[in-house]
Design a protein around this motif. Structure first.
Motif, short mmCIF file in Angstrom:
data_model
loop_
_atom_site.label_atom_id
_atom_site.label_comp_id
_atom_site.label_asym_id
_atom_site.label_seq_id
_atom_site.Cartn_x
_atom_site.Cartn_y
_atom_site.Cartn_z
N LEU A 66 105.69 -13.80 12.46
CA LEU A 66 104.90 -13.27 13.41
C LEU A 66 103.35 -13.10 12.41
CD1 LEU A 66 106.83 -10.73 15.63
CD2 LEU A 66 106.65 -13.25 15.97
N MET A 67 103.49 -12.41 11.40
CA MET A 67 102.21 -12.25 10.60
C MET A 67 101.55 -13.39 10.30
SD MET A 67 102.82 -8.78 8.48
CE MET A 67 104.69 -8.92 8.14
N ASP A 68 102.55 -14.34 9.89
CA ASP A 68 101.96 -15.59 9.36
C ASP A 68 101.39 -16.61 10.60
OD1 ASP A 68 101.51 -17.47 7.22
OD2 ASP A 68 103.43 -18.64 7.96
N ALA A 69 101.98 -16.55 11.54
CA ALA A 69 101.35 -17.05 12.70
C ALA A 69 99.81 -16.71 13.00
CB ALA A 69 102.33 -16.90 14.18
N LEU A 70 99.90 -15.42 13.01
CA LEU A 70 98.39 -14.74 13.05
C LEU A 70 97.52 -15.18 11.98
CD1 LEU A 70 99.38 -11.23 14.14
CD2 LEU A 70 98.39 -12.86 15.66
N ALA A 71 97.98 -15.01 10.74
CA ALA A 71 97.25 -15.30 9.56
C ALA A 71 96.97 -16.70 9.84
CB ALA A 71 97.88 -15.22 8.29
N ARG A 72 97.45 -17.72 10.03
CA ARG A 72 97.40 -19.24 9.95
C ARG A 72 96.35 -19.70 11.11
NH1 ARG A 72 100.53 -22.73 6.69
NH2 ARG A 72 102.11 -21.72 5.48
N ALA A 73 96.59 -18.81 12.41
CA ALA A 73 95.81 -19.36 13.34
C ALA A 73 94.31 -18.83 13.14
CB ALA A 73 96.28 -18.68 14.82
N THR A 81 90.62 -15.28 5.76
CA THR A 81 91.84 -14.73 5.92
C THR A 81 92.52 -14.04 4.79
OG1 THR A 81 92.10 -15.71 8.19
CG2 THR A 81 94.00 -14.66 7.12
N ALA A 82 92.66 -12.80 4.74
CA ALA A 82 93.51 -12.49 3.36
C ALA A 82 94.58 -11.37 4.05
CB ALA A 82 92.60 -11.13 2.95
N LEU A 635 98.50 -15.66 21.84
CA LEU A 635 98.17 -15.25 20.64
C LEU A 635 97.24 -13.93 20.68
CD1 LEU A 635 98.29 -18.17 18.28
CD2 LEU A 635 99.79 -16.63 18.73
N ALA A 636 96.07 -14.03 21.45
CA ALA A 636 95.22 -12.86 21.54
C ALA A 636 96.04 -11.49 22.11
CB ALA A 636 94.01 -13.19 22.31
#
Length: 893
Positions: A66-73, A81-82, A635-636
Motif C-alpha cells: 500500500l505504501m509503495d502504491a502511494l509512493a510510486r503514484a 518522494t522520500a 487513491l486520494a
C-alpha cells in the motif's frame, strides 16, 4: 525507430527473471532516491520499522504494498518522494529470540557476560537486517535506501536521550510504583501489546475466612489461593443483602489467622463465586483500585518476587521460595487439612500470557519509570477532531477517542540488557539524581565521580514513537527534515493504533510542534482461507520469500489488494494468488497481441490527430478516461481495493474481452472502409495509460511491458502519471456501446440455446423499439455480424417472422430474432470442420496414450491435454448432431 525494433514477448509470463532484472535497473538508476534539494512539492512517508526479531510476514507485505502504491503514484505525479526505510532494535523481543537460539545450542544466555551477550545480539541483528532488506527489495518496494535508519544508530541514541531529558525536566517523566505486566521468566515488565489473552481451563477455589470472633465468616472464591498471604481485606457489594451485616467486621485470612476487614465496594460482582472478593492489592489491578479507594487498609509487602516465587514477611516460612504454580498445590493441600477449603469447581477463564516467554503474566506493583500521558494526549485529541490528522477508515475515530479519553501513564523501563539505557545516574556520594543527554563523568552537586547508572533500559516504543522526525535527522539541524517533515501518510495495522500511532502523534506535537503525518491508514488483518487470523503460532502464515519465489512479487502484491478490501480482515491464500496470476497473464497476453499491431514506438502516445470516429475507439477511450478518474479518486481517498477493482475491470472486461475482440479485424487491416491507423493509435494510447495506472501496484510486469512497447523509453518508474483528458469523456459512445454489447449478448445466447455450431453463420434481425435504435444497430451491424458469427444482421419491419425462424427473444431495446433455415448451414464446410477436429482429437488421444508422455510431462501439461481432448470430443459430437439434423431435413424435403 521502426516497429521491427520491438522485442517479441515470450508466450508465457515468467516473473522471476523479469523482477530481478528491473530491480537491478531501478537500483542502478537510483530511481527512488529523493532529491536532497527538491524543486517543487514533496511527498514523504516512513516505513514502519520492522523488528529485527525475524523475517517479514505477509502482513508486512500488505502494508508495504500500500505504501509503495502511494509512493510510486506520487513520484509519477512529479512530487519529490522520500520513502524512508529502517529497522527497529526490538529490545525485549530480540533478546528473547537470541536467548532461544543460544538455548538450542546448549548455551545459557544468563551465564554470558554483558559483552558476550551484546555480541550475540549484534550477530543476530546483522543477520536479520540483511534478510529484511532483501525481502523489501524482492517485493519491489521503492524505498530510498540512501536514507536507511536504525533505532539504535548514533542519531537515534542521541534523540532518545534528548527526549527523555526534556520530558524529565518538564515533570512528565517520573519514577513511581504502579501495577505492571510482569514476565516472571524474563524478569521484566512488558507492554500490553506483548500480552496475549486466551481462554484456558482452570479451577475456582472456595475458601472460608472465619470471623474474628469465631463465627462462620465468609466464603471467598479465587483462582489464586497462593496469594492469600497478601490479602488486606474481603470486599462485598454494598447492595448485597447476604453480607450487609458483615461489612465493618473482621475475618481471618486462612492459614495465617491475620485479621482483615470486610469492606463494601461497588466493583465487586455479586454473581461471581460466592459474591465476596479477597483483596490482594500488590498482585491484581482491580484489587489495587479497590485498595486505593479504601486508604484505611493496611499496605502489604510483596508476596511474590521477580521470578514468581513466594517471598516476604507475610508468607509463612514453609512456603517461601516456592514458585507460584507449585505453591498453589501446596497451599490448597494445607487449606484442605485446615478445613478452610469448601470446594473446588472447574472454571474456564481468560489467562494473560507473555507473548515473548509464554509465562502467565504476574500483575505486580513495581517501581518503574513512567511518562505522564494526559498532558501529551490533549493536543492530539484536538488535532484529530479538527481534521489536522485524518484516520482512514473513519470508523476508527470512535475507538481512538475512547482510548485517548482513558489514557494511562506509560511504563517505559525494562529490566533487560538490550535497549537504550535509561539516561539517569545517581551519585553514590550525595544521592543526587543526574539526568543528562551526554553520560555524566562527575556529580554536578558534589563533584564525585562515583556514579551508579540506572540498570534498566527503555521500552522499544520509546524510540519508535519519535520515528517520523528522528528518521529525518532530529534533533540536529537537518535539511531533510525541513523538506520532508511532516510526512504525508502512515500505513499500519490497527493493532498498534495506541502503542505506536497515537504516541507518534503526541511526540510530533511535543517536540516539533506539528503533526508527524496528515493521514493514517489502518489496514485489515489477513486471515487464512479457513477464516483464522494468520499467525506463526498456528503455522498458517506463508513465508513471503517463498511466495515471491513461487508466484512472483507482482502476483503477491496484487493478491494483497484485490479482491479483498485492504481495510478489512479477509482471506489470503492460493485463491487470491491464482486470481492475481491470471490477471497478470491477461495483461501480458493483451500486450503480446498489441505489439505487432502498434505503430512506430513513441515516447508518449499522443491523442489521435483527428477525433476517432469508430464507436469501439470512442468507447475504449471513454472507458480509459473513466478508469483513470476512478483510480485518482480512490487513491486520494486511500481506497486501494477500489482502485484495483477499477483497473481489473478495465483490463479484463473492457480492454481484453470487448475492445480487442471487437477490433481485431480492424487492427489487422481486414475491415473494409476502415483506417487501421486509427485503431492502432487508440490501442497504443490506451495501453500506455493502462501500464502507467497499474505501475504503482504491479511495477515489474508493467515496466517490462512498457519497454516492450517502446524500447527506447526511460523507466516507467520515472515516467509521468497520466492526466485525464476531458476530450476522451464520451457518454454517448458508452451508451451506444452498451446497446451494441447487449445485442451481441442476446444473439449469442440465442445461438447457444439453439445449439448452433460455431462453424454456421445464420441470419438474424431485430425489430427495434424506436427508429434511433434501429439506425444505431444498422450502423454497427458489421461489428455485430463479426462478434456473433452471422451471415447478416438487419432491421426488420412489421412483417411476420421469416419461415424457418428458430427463436425469438424480447429485450427492452427490441425484439431479436434468429433465422436458421437448413440451407443456411453449409454441409460441406461442416464436414470439413468435423474432419479437421477429428484429426486433432485422434492426435491428442494418441499423445495421452503414450506412457512416456504421461510419466515425463508436468502434471499441468497432462491435465491441459486431457481437457483439450474432452473439448474436441464435445465439438465433434455437436457437429455430428447437426449433420444428422441436416440429413433428416433434406430427406423430408
Amino acid at each position: 525507430m521502426t516497429e521491427a525494433a520491438r522485442p517479441e514477448l515470450p508466450s508465457r509470463f515468467e516473473p522471476g527473471p523479469i523482477e530481478a532484472r528491473w530491480q537491478a535497473e531501478w537500483e542502478a538508476a537510483r530511481a527512488f532516491r529523493a532529491p536532497d534539494a527538491p524543486d517543487g512539492p514533496t511527498y514523504s512517508l516512513i516505513l514502519p520499522p520492522p523488528n529485527v526479531t525475524g523475517v517479514l510476514t505477509i502482513g508486512h507485505m500488505l502494508g508495504g504494498t500500500l505504501m509503495d502504491a502511494l509512493a510510486r503514484a506520487h513520484r509519477m505525479r512529479g512530487r519529490s518522494t522520500a520513502w524512508i526505510p529502517g529497522v527497529d532494535h526490538a529490545g525485549l523481543a530480540t533478546q528473547v529470540e537470541v536467548r532461544r537460539r543460544l538455548q538450542r545450542d546448549g548455551v545459557a544466555f544468563d551465564r554470558l557476560s554483558r559483552d558476550e551477550a551484546l555480541r550475540e545480539i549484534e550477530r543476530w541483528r546483522s543477520e536479520h537486517v540483511s534478510t529484511i532488506v532483501a525481502q523489501l527489495r524482492a517485493a519491489g518496494f521503492s524505498l530510498d535506501w540512501s536514507r536507511f535508519r536504525y533505532t539504535m544508530d548514533p542519531g537515534a541514541v542521541r534523540a532518545t536521550r534528548e527526549v527523555f531529558v526534556r520530558l524529565y525536566e518538564q515533570g512528565l517523566i517520573y519514577r513511581g510504583e504502579r501495577m505492571v505486566n510482569w514476565d516472571v521468566r524474563l524478569r521484566t515488565a512488558i507492554s500490553d501489546l506483548e500480552v496475549i489473552h486466551a481462554e484456558e481451563d482452570g479451577h475456582l477455589y472456595y475458601l472460608r475466612y472465619p470471623a474474628e470472633d469465631g463465627g462462620a465468616g465468609v466464603v471467598v472464591a479465587t483462582v489464586r489461593p497462593e496469594t492469600i498471604f497478601g490479602d488486606v481485606a474481603v470486599a462485598v457489594h454494598p447492595d448485597d443483602a447476604r453480607y450487609r451485616a458483615l461489612v465493618g467486621t473482621r475475618v481471618r485470612v486462612p492459614l495465617v489467622d491475620r485479621p482483615v476487614p470486610v469492606i463494601a465496594d461497588a466493583a465487586v460482582d455479586p454473581g461471581f463465586g460466592a459474591g465476596a472478593l479477597k483483596i490482594t492489592p500488590r498482585h491484581d489491578p482491580v484489587d489495587l483500585e479497590i485498595g486505593e479507594r479504601h486508604p484505611e487498609l493496611e499496605r502489604p509487602p510483596d508476596i511474590l518476587d521477580e521470578e514468581g516465587r513466594l517471598t516476604g514477611p507475610w508468607v509463612p516460612e514453609e512456603f517461601r521460595g516456592i514458585e507460584r504454580e507449585a505453591a498453589r498445590t501446596q497451599v490448597v493441600a494445607r487449606l484442605t487439612s485446615a478445613g478452610r477449603l469448601e470446594r473446588i469447581e472447574p472454571y474456564r477463564h481468560s489467562v494473560a500470557r507473555s507473548e515473548r516467554s509464554e509465562a502467565v503474566i504476574e500483575p505486580r506493583l513495581s517501581r518503574q519509570w513512567f511518562v505522564r500521558m494526559a498532558p501529551l494526549a490533549a493536543p492530539v485529541r484536538e488535532a484529530v477532531h479538527r481534521g489536522e490528522i485524518t484516520l482512514h477508515p473513519g470508523r476508527w475515530n470512535r475507538t481512538f477517542d475512547r482510548w485517548m479519553d482513558g489514557i494511562q501513564d506509560w511504563c517505559i523501563s525494562r529490566q533487560i540488557l538490550w535497549g537504550h539505557p535509561i539516561p539517569v545516574a545517581t551519585c553514590t556520594a550525595c544521592g543526587r539524581e543526574i539526568v543528562t543527554v551526554e553520560p555524566p563523568e562527575r556529580c554536578p552537586a558534589c563533584g564525585a565521580r562515583a556514579l551508579a547508572s540506572d540498570p534498566d533500559v527503555l521500552d522499544t516504543w520509546f524510540t519508535s514513537w519519535l520515528w517520523p522526525f528522528v528518521a529525518l535527522g532530529w534533533p540536529d539541524p537537518s535539511e531533510d527534515r525541513e523538506r520532508y517533515y511532516p510526512t504525508q501518510v502512515l500505513v499500519t495495522g490497527r493493532d498498534i493504533m495506541f502503542f505506536w500511532v497515537a504516541r507518534m502523534m503526541m511526540a510530533g506535537y511535543a517536540f516539533t510542534g506539528r503533526a508527524p503525518f496528515s493521514d493514517v491508514y489502518f489496514s485489515g488483518m489477513l486471515r487464512d482461507e479457513q477464516g483464522r487470523r494468520m499467525s506463526k503460532h498456528l503455522g498458517n502464515s506463508p513465508d513471503p520469500r517463498q511466495v515471491i519465489r513461487d508466484r512472483g512479487a507482482d502476483a503477491l502484491r496484487w493478491a494483497l489488494v484485490f479482491p479483498n478490501p485492504t481495510d478489512e480482515d479477509g482471506p489470503f491464500g492460493t485463491a487470491a494468488l491464482d486470481g492475481a496470476r491470471n490477471f497478470l497473464t491477461k495483461l501480458w497476453n493483451v500486450t503480446r497481441f498489441a505489439l505487432p499491431r502498434l505503430g512506430a514506438p513513441t515516447e508518449d502516445p499522443a491523442p489521435p490527430p483527428t477525433a476517432p470516429t469508430a464507436l469501439e475507439n470512442r468507447w475504449i477511450l471513454s472507458r480509459c478516461h473513466a478508469t483513470l478518474r476512478e483510480v485518482d479518486r480512490a487513491l486520494a481517498d486511500f481506497e486501494f481495493t477500489r482502485a484495483a477493482t477499477a483497473l481489473y475491470g478495465f483490463v479484463w472486461h473492457d480492454l481484453a474481452d470487448q475492445y480487442i475482440e471487437l477490433s481485431k479485424d480492424a487492427l489487422n487491416g481486414g475491415r473494409a472502409g476502415v483506417d487501421p491507423a486509427e485503431f492502432r493509435s487508440v490501442l497504443a494510447r490506451v495501453l500506455d495509460r493502462t501500464l502507467r495506472m497499474l505501475h504503482p501496484f504491479v511495477p515489474h510486469i508493467t515496466e517490462e511491458l512498457w519497454h516492450a512497447v517502446a524500447p527506447a523509453r526511460g523507466l516507467l518508474a520515472q515516467a509521468t502519471w497520466p492526466v485525464a483528458d476531458e476530450a476522451d469523456d464520451d457518454p454517448v459512445a458508452e451508451r451506444e456501446m452498451a446497446t451494441v454489447r447487449e445485442a451481441i449478448r442476446l444473439l449469442r445466447n440465442l445461438r447457444s440455446d439453439e445449439k448452433v455450431p460455431l462453424e454456421a453463420t445464420p441470419r438474424a434481425w431485430v425489430r427495434p423499439s424506436d427508429p434511433g435504435l434501429g439506425r444505431l444497430l444498422m450502423r454497427e451491424a458489421a461489428t455485430i455480424v463479426r462478434a456473433v458469427r452471422l451471415l447478416s444482421f438487419e432491421v426488420a419491419g412489421d412483417e411476420p417472422p421469416t419461415e424457418g425462424s428458430r427463436a425469438r427473444r424480447v429485450a427492452p431495446s427490441g425484439d431479436y430474432q434468429l433465422e436458421l433455415p437448413v440451407q443456411s448451414i453449409d454441409r460441406l464446410s461442416l464436414e470439413r470442420e468435423r474432419e479437421k477436429l477429428a484429426q486433432l482429437l485422434a492426435k491428442t488421444r494418441a499423445r495421452l496414450a503414450d506412457p512416456t508422455f504421461r510419466s515425463r510431462a508436468p502434471a499441468a501439461v497432462v491435465q491441459e491435454a486431457e481437457a483439450k481432448a474432452a473439448e474436441l470430443a464435445t465439438r465433434v459430437r455437436r457437429l455430428d448432431d447437426h449433420l444428422k439434423v441436416a440429413d433428416s431435413s433434406a430427406g423430408g424435403a
